[in-house]
Design a protein around this motif. Structure first.
Motif, PDB file in Angstrom:
ATOM      1  N   ILE A  76       0.858  -1.186   0.000  1.00 19.70           N
ATOM      2  CA  ILE A  76       0.000   0.000   0.000  1.00 19.70           C
ATOM      3  C   ILE A  76       0.892   1.234   0.000  1.00 19.70           C
ATOM      4  CG2 ILE A  76      -1.634   1.381   1.344  1.00 19.70           C
ATOM      5  CD1 ILE A  76      -2.837  -1.243   2.373  1.00 19.70           C
ATOM      6  N   VAL A 117      -4.581  -0.346  -7.912  1.00 18.69           N
ATOM      7  CA  VAL A 117      -5.856   0.337  -7.669  1.00 18.69           C
ATOM      8  C   VAL A 117      -5.533   1.705  -7.075  1.00 18.69           C
ATOM      9  CG1 VAL A 117      -7.918   0.369  -6.234  1.00 18.69           C
ATOM     10  CG2 VAL A 117      -7.226  -1.752  -7.378  1.00 18.69           C
ATOM     11  N   TRP A 118      -6.071   2.755  -7.685  1.00 23.99           N
ATOM     12  CA  TRP A 118      -5.823   4.131  -7.253  1.00 23.99           C
ATOM     13  C   TRP A 118      -7.142   4.750  -6.823  1.00 23.99           C
ATOM     14  CZ3 TRP A 118      -4.356   8.756 -10.941  1.00 23.99           C
ATOM     15  CH2 TRP A 118      -4.008   9.860 -10.161  1.00 23.99           C
ATOM     16  N   PHE A 175     -11.086  -5.904  -1.554  1.00 25.19           N
ATOM     17  CA  PHE A 175      -9.794  -5.213  -1.446  1.00 25.19           C
ATOM     18  C   PHE A 175      -8.837  -5.954  -0.521  1.00 25.19           C
ATOM     19  CE2 PHE A 175     -11.810  -1.102  -2.944  1.00 25.19           C
ATOM     20  CZ  PHE A 175     -11.134  -1.123  -4.152  1.00 25.19           C
ATOM     21  N   TRP A 229      -5.308  -7.082  -1.983  1.00 18.45           N
ATOM     22  CA  TRP A 229      -4.089  -6.680  -1.279  1.00 18.45           C
ATOM     23  C   TRP A 229      -3.219  -7.891  -0.974  1.00 18.45           C
ATOM     24  CZ3 TRP A 229      -3.698  -7.104   4.416  1.00 18.45           C
ATOM     25  CH2 TRP A 229      -2.558  -6.476   4.950  1.00 18.45           C
ATOM     26  N   LEU A 267      -2.206  -1.180  -3.780  1.00 22.81           N
ATOM     27  CA  LEU A 267      -3.279  -0.253  -3.439  1.00 22.81           C
ATOM     28  C   LEU A 267      -2.669   1.110  -3.136  1.00 22.81           C
ATOM     29  CD1 LEU A 267      -5.294  -2.559  -0.992  1.00 22.81           C
ATOM     30  CD2 LEU A 267      -5.515  -2.366  -3.487  1.00 22.81           C
ATOM     31  N   THR A 268      -3.219   2.140  -3.737  1.00 22.50           N
ATOM     32  CA  THR A 268      -2.728   3.490  -3.491  1.00 22.50           C
ATOM     33  C   THR A 268      -3.897   4.449  -3.500  1.00 22.50           C
ATOM     34  OG1 THR A 268      -1.020   5.112  -4.095  1.00 22.50           O
ATOM     35  CG2 THR A 268      -2.229   4.086  -5.913  1.00 22.50           C
ATOM     36  N   TRP A 297      -7.459   2.657   3.981  1.00 20.00           N
ATOM     37  CA  TRP A 297      -6.734   1.401   4.195  1.00 20.00           C
ATOM     38  C   TRP A 297      -6.354   1.208   5.663  1.00 20.00           C
ATOM     39  CZ3 TRP A 297      -8.047  -0.233  -0.237  1.00 20.00           C
ATOM     40  CH2 TRP A 297      -7.880   0.525  -1.390  1.00 20.00           C
TER      41      TRP A 297
END
Length: 243
Positions: free
Chosen positions: A8, A97-98, A120, A124, A130-131, A140
């Protein structure tokens, strides 16, 4: 190829001013895409603007930027109904994923309604990077500070909890963020955590912070703990500057 470990990159940035578009891709988001480690093909990057009600103009700008970056772009929209038949299949097939900012409370409610909280977590663990920025950073974590309920900042403690830490965003640009974040950690409302100035990001592998990054020269990142006397203790982190 998925990232080597659950990854992340939580930020208060990742976009920049642009000449021909409302905004452009910033170094933090480019770094998140690089972390996915794709070679020989275009990175598959999925954009979520749930926190602003799936604003069409924002999504359109993302596609224009993604085309210029050479990404294979897609998006997930939930209003007025999901735009994809199988959200799980799509998200698990992405490299990155943004998540854009806005209402983190609204984002979390909609995600849970559509089962994205569990999707998610699975993505992950499978190595999808993930960002996100602001709400797309807090989500998150265990929680943070938010203006989702009105101009006065309040705590939110219902984050997805992939990361067991709290998260403070816009630490230098919104005057109420820093004192409230510290107060909430001091009184136990939030667990100890990490905060970012605008233009800074936090890179986690698994649940451990491994690096603080910045796309702006003076942007900082901080750890905030609860001291033995019940006060907040803030420690600046070493920050690596991205070009």
């Amino acid at each position: 190829m998925p990232a080597d470990a659950p990854t992340i990159l939580a930020t208060s940035g990742g976009f920049r001013r642009a000449e021909r578009l409302p905004w452009g891709i910033g170094p933090l988001t480019r770094h998140a895409v690089d972390l996915a480690g794709t070679t020989g093909r275009a990175p598959r990057v999925c954009f979520l603007a749930t926190a602003v009600g799936d604003d069409p103009s924002l999504i359109s700008t993302f596609y224009a930027n993604a085309s210029a970056e050479g990404w294979q772009a897609s998006h997930v929209a939930l209003f007025p109904m999901p735009n994809l038949e199988d959200l799980r299949e799509h998200l698990l097939s992405r490299d990155v994923v943004w998540v854009w900012g806005g209402s983190v409370a609204g984002l979390l409610a909609m995600w849970r309604l559509h089962g994205l909280d569990e999707i998610f977590r699975e993505a992950w663990r499978a190595g999808v990077v993930l960002t996100g920025v602001s709400a797309g950073s807090i989500c998150w974590h265990a929680g943070g500070t938010t203006d989702s309920f009105g101009p006065e900042l309040r705590p939110i403690t219902s984050g997805l909890g992939l990361l067991p830490h709290s998260n403070g965003v816009h630490y230098d640009s919104e005057p109420g963020r820093r004192p409230l974040f510290q107060q909430l950690i001091a009184d136990g409302t939030l667990p100890p955590g990490f905060a970012t100035d605008d233009g800074a990001g936090l890179l986690y592998r698994g649940t451990e912070l491994v690096e603080a990054l910045a796309e702006k020269r003076r942007a900082g990142a901080y750890r905030v703990d609860r001291g033995p006397d019940g006060t907040a203790v803030e420690t600046p982190l070493d920050v690596r500057r991205l070009s």
